[in-house]
Design a protein around this motif. Structure first.
Motif, short mmCIF file in Angstrom:
data_model
loop_
_atom_site.label_atom_id
_atom_site.label_comp_id
_atom_site.label_asym_id
_atom_site.label_seq_id
_atom_site.Cartn_x
_atom_site.Cartn_y
_atom_site.Cartn_z
N CYS A 67 1.83 0.30 9.23
CA CYS A 67 1.23 1.01 10.37
C CYS A 67 0.45 0.03 11.25
O CYS A 67 0.20 -1.11 10.85
CB CYS A 67 0.32 2.11 9.86
SG CYS A 67 -1.10 1.48 8.95
N ASN A 119 0.86 -1.18 0.00
CA ASN A 119 0.00 0.00 0.00
C ASN A 119 0.90 1.23 0.00
O ASN A 119 1.29 1.73 1.05
CB ASN A 119 -0.90 -0.04 1.24
CG ASN A 119 -1.64 1.27 1.46
OD1 ASN A 119 -1.84 2.05 0.53
ND2 ASN A 119 -2.03 1.52 2.70
N CYS A 134 -5.15 0.75 4.35
CA CYS A 134 -4.35 0.02 5.35
C CYS A 134 -5.15 -1.18 5.86
O CYS A 134 -4.63 -2.27 6.02
CB CYS A 134 -4.01 0.92 6.53
SG CYS A 134 -3.20 2.45 6.08
ZN ZN Z 1 -1.06 1.92 6.79
#
Ligand code: ZN
Length: 143
Positions: free
Chosen positions: A63, A35, A127
């Motif tokens: 993340c 991503n 995400c």
């Molecule tokens: Zn992310």
């Protein structure tokens, strides 16, 4: 503790879960998910036994949302058939797109229901869905 707090803790807990973050000894399939808008980069490893996803794990970085989502997904797809996994993927993506809002229908997502509110954060949607799209690719290549 209200529901959003429980959800936040679940996401945190899963993003730090190292049980699902490892290499499989005998993976039958590896699929990369990337991503670029966030920098999330995962490699999903799967071990198929006929139609069943016998084991799943992942490596890579990203993340907290992408890591938590991947870990949650691995928890619920392990032991499932490819068809069941595709249904889970469809339901998860439907939840994030707010096309599926029925709590009873979403219950099959177990901990991954904690990511429901990501639909309010457009920047994080990619995400959250990364691992699920990656799994779909892997299943479609191994039908
Ligand atoms: Zn992310």
């Amino acid at each position: 503790m209200d529901l959003s707090q429980i959800y936040t803790e679940l996401i945190l807990e899963h993003s730090q879960n190292t049980l699902n973050k490892r290499h499989l000894d005998h993976a039958t399939c590896t699929e990369r998910g990337h991503n670029p808008s966030c920098g999330d980069d995962i490699e999903l490893e799967l071990k198929f036994n006929g139609d069943i996803i016998e084991e799943a794990a992942f490596t890579g970085n990203g993340c907290a949302i992408s890591q938590a989502s991947t870990s949650m997904m691995i928890d619920i797809i392990t032991g499932k058939s490819k068809e069941e996994a595709l249904k889970l993927i469809e339901t998860f993506i439907g939840m994030i797109k707010r096309e599926i809002t029925d709590e009873n229908e979403l219950e099959m997502l177990e901990d991954a229901m904690a990511l429901k509110n990501i639909s309010n954060m457009p920047a994080r949607v990619k995400c959250a869905v990364l691992a699920w799209h990656t799994l779909k690719e892997a299943i479609n290549k191994n039908k």
